[in-house]
Design an enzyme around this catalytic site. Sequence first.
Site, PDB file in Angstrom:
ATOM      1  N   CYS A  60      32.204 -12.376 -12.748  1.00 23.78           N
ATOM      2  CA  CYS A  60      32.223 -11.676 -14.177  1.00 23.78           C
ATOM      3  C   CYS A  60      31.986 -10.277 -14.116  1.00 23.78           C
ATOM      4  CB  CYS A  60      30.655 -12.468 -14.911  1.00 23.78           C
ATOM      5  SG  CYS A  60      29.530 -12.196 -13.741  1.00 23.78           S
TER       6      CYS A  60
ATOM      7  N   CYS B 256       0.765  -1.235   0.007  1.00 29.59           N
ATOM      8  CA  CYS B 256      -0.036  -0.111  -0.062  1.00 29.59           C
ATOM      9  C   CYS B 256       0.822   1.244   0.122  1.00 29.59           C
ATOM     10  CB  CYS B 256      -0.777  -0.016   1.282  1.00 29.59           C
ATOM     11  SG  CYS B 256      -1.855  -1.463   1.603  1.00 29.59           S
TER      12      CYS B 256
ATOM     13  N   CYS C 274      -3.162   4.897   2.375  1.00 27.03           N
ATOM     14  CA  CYS C 274      -4.238   3.995   2.186  1.00 27.03           C
ATOM     15  C   CYS C 274      -5.098   4.058   3.378  1.00 27.03           C
ATOM     16  CB  CYS C 274      -3.569   2.678   2.190  1.00 27.03           C
ATOM     17  SG  CYS C 274      -4.804   1.451   1.804  1.00 27.03           S
TER      18      CYS C 274
END
Length: 345
Positions: free
Chosen positions: A317, A37, A41
Amino acid sequence: MIVSLEQQKEYYQALITKNRAYDGIFYAGIKTTGIFCHASCTARKPKFENCEFYKTAQEALLAGYRPCKICRPLSFPQMIPEEVQLLVDAVEEQPEKRWKEADFSKLGLHSASARRKFKEVYQMTFVQYARARRMGIAFKEIKKGSKVVDQQLEVGYESASGFNDAFSKIMGNPAKKVVGTPLIASFISIPIGRMLCLADENYLYLLEFEDRRGLELEIEKLRSKYNFRILYGQTLISKQVEQQLNEYFARKRMTFSIPLFYDGTDFQKKVWRELELIPAGNTRSYQEIAIRLGDRNKVRAVGRANGLNKIAIIIPCHRVIGQNGQLTGYAGGLARKKYLLDLEK
């Protein structure tokens, strides 16, 4: 993104007082209802211990929460265009669905236009949104340790089938029947996000950012190839991974001593082991790695192998860059790649 206890208390106070100034600043995930929410709210307010707070909607989705129908948190700061709302509703009806171009036409939408408007409203692509919803459901069930579909209504499904599909298509745990060798999933919070760790008592199989593109396909291929079933918990290996990552981000460790399972071709395994030889604070280009492996013409093959690495950070990587010294593609995002390289320097 990790929210401190002090911030959690601040955000909870804003939630209780329905402070509109905090709309869009944070999103509150409500554990008891499975929704997230806005601060403002008007729904009944939960207890503090039943709240989780997120800085972005995508984080809330990845945690398995669905948008509240009362405050419509995904509409901030403006009302959602009709076609975008249509896409959001369609995802909620079938969160396990993988979208194709034809699916937009079935809804009467022009794909490119709908995607563009979606990105403008949410600052993430529609594909990222749909993926986050799928992965969020699967992750939530892993955390519960669920094997049987018995709480589909709690997470917003009117039938068990959609709930089951969203979980089992990714993690391979069919309802009421669990087969295969167990692989244990856990989540590790680090300063640049949260990572999914898959391990057993002998090896680390996967360590990826939970919002990595293609993560669910990696999991599916791994479990299908080796007949794994995914359960939630901890192993000795996953505990070691968390400890060593904490030391890494505290700059107390730059090398790792985790037994790894290399799932790939012989060439890919050679590339990954070559990556492990790159010292922290240093970088290599794809061409340099190809030359080290004896064939300068295999630059693209090196790039593909680099992209197929399933064990982020530990197989570094992120230390591979372009020939011109520029940062190139990283599945975790270039911002994370830069953070890791700066940390190691």
